[in-house]
Design a protein around this motif. Structure first.
Motif, short mmCIF file in Angstrom:
data_model
loop_
_atom_site.label_atom_id
_atom_site.label_comp_id
_atom_site.label_asym_id
_atom_site.label_seq_id
_atom_site.Cartn_x
_atom_site.Cartn_y
_atom_site.Cartn_z
N ILE A 42 1.04 -1.44 -0.13
CA ILE A 42 0.08 0.10 0.04
C ILE A 42 0.86 1.10 0.07
O ILE A 42 0.70 2.28 -0.71
CB ILE A 42 -0.87 -0.26 1.11
CG1 ILE A 42 -1.96 -1.08 0.97
CG2 ILE A 42 -1.66 1.31 1.38
CD1 ILE A 42 -2.85 -1.53 2.26
N THR A 57 -8.01 0.43 -0.69
CA THR A 57 -7.22 -0.71 -0.41
C THR A 57 -8.21 -1.88 0.33
O THR A 57 -9.28 -1.59 1.09
CB THR A 57 -6.12 -0.57 0.55
OG1 THR A 57 -6.54 -0.04 1.76
CG2 THR A 57 -5.17 0.46 -0.13
N VAL A 99 -4.90 -2.75 -4.31
CA VAL A 99 -4.72 -1.19 -4.21
C VAL A 99 -5.38 -0.81 -5.43
O VAL A 99 -4.95 -1.09 -6.48
CB VAL A 99 -3.38 -0.83 -3.99
CG1 VAL A 99 -3.53 0.74 -3.62
CG2 VAL A 99 -2.69 -1.23 -2.81
#
Length: 214
Positions: A42, A57, A99
């Motif tokens: 991330i 996410t 993501v």
């Protein structure tokens, strides 16, 4: 909650891009065993897209307990992270992080439109990924003289056992993940293949990848 006895995971990172009313959605799917692994992915995506308005996410990691997290990253609550997580669940994925980076195109999509857009982007990344199925398998440690190694490996190939580790010392020790048999059944086959010379002991269980789904 524990990880199911079999689940799918990406063999390598995968990406996909979709566009909805001039907004670009860039999805990145990666394998991740731990929460730290997922958060590193991330953070890397945040660094790669500093000008994007949102980097939403979801991840599913760990074994017992399983850890699940999702983030809308500034989008209306429930319109981004949760739809991504739902897509991961629907695909039967585990040990995974996704993501979805959004570059805003100037047109509002509404809550329903956002949820569809984020879910579709995650789905596109899954479609682009090479997936493997992970299964819990019993493992045995087989210790033999070097002359018997080819016979053990040939038997393993015929029965679908996976070699997950090997120690090459005075004698060879192969750690084999079984394909549904009890360790006692495997021991009998190894005794036949090596004329009783193999020493076989149970070595717990391990998550082992099947051949890639595609």
């Amino acid at each position: 909650m524990t990880m199911p006895p079999a689940f799918r995971t990406p063999a390598a990172p995968a990406t996909a891009e979709t566009e909805v009313r001039r907004s670009r959605f860039l999805a990145r799917l990666e394998p991740a065993e731990t929460e730290a692994d997922a958060r590193a992915v991330i953070q890397a995506m945040r660094a790669a897209h500093p000008r994007a308005r949102h980097r939403c996410t979801a991840f599913i990691v760990g074994e017992a307990p399983v850890i699940e997290r999702s983030s809308d990253d500034g989008e209306p609550s429930g319109t981004a992270g949760r739809p991504i997580l739902d897509v991961l669940h629907a695909a039967g994925l585990g040990r995974v992080v996704c993501v979805v980076t959004r570059y805003f195109g100037g047109v509002l999509l509404g809550t329903g439109g956002l949820a569809r857009a984020y879910g579709d982007a995650a789905d596109a990344a899954i479609a682009a990924a090479r997936l493997v199925t992970m299964r819990w398998r019993d493992v045995i440690a087989v210790t033999v003289d070097y002359a018997d190694v080819p016979a053990v490996q040939a038997l393993a190939a015929r029965r679908g056992w996976r070699e997950v580790a090997a120690d090459w010392a005075e004698r060879a020790t192969l750690r084999l993940a079984l394909a549904g048999e009890e360790p006692s059944e495997a021991s009998a086959g190894l005794a036949d293949a090596t004329a009783g010379r193999a020493r076989v002991v149970p070595d717990g269980t391990r998550l082992v990848a099947d051949a890639p789904d595609r």
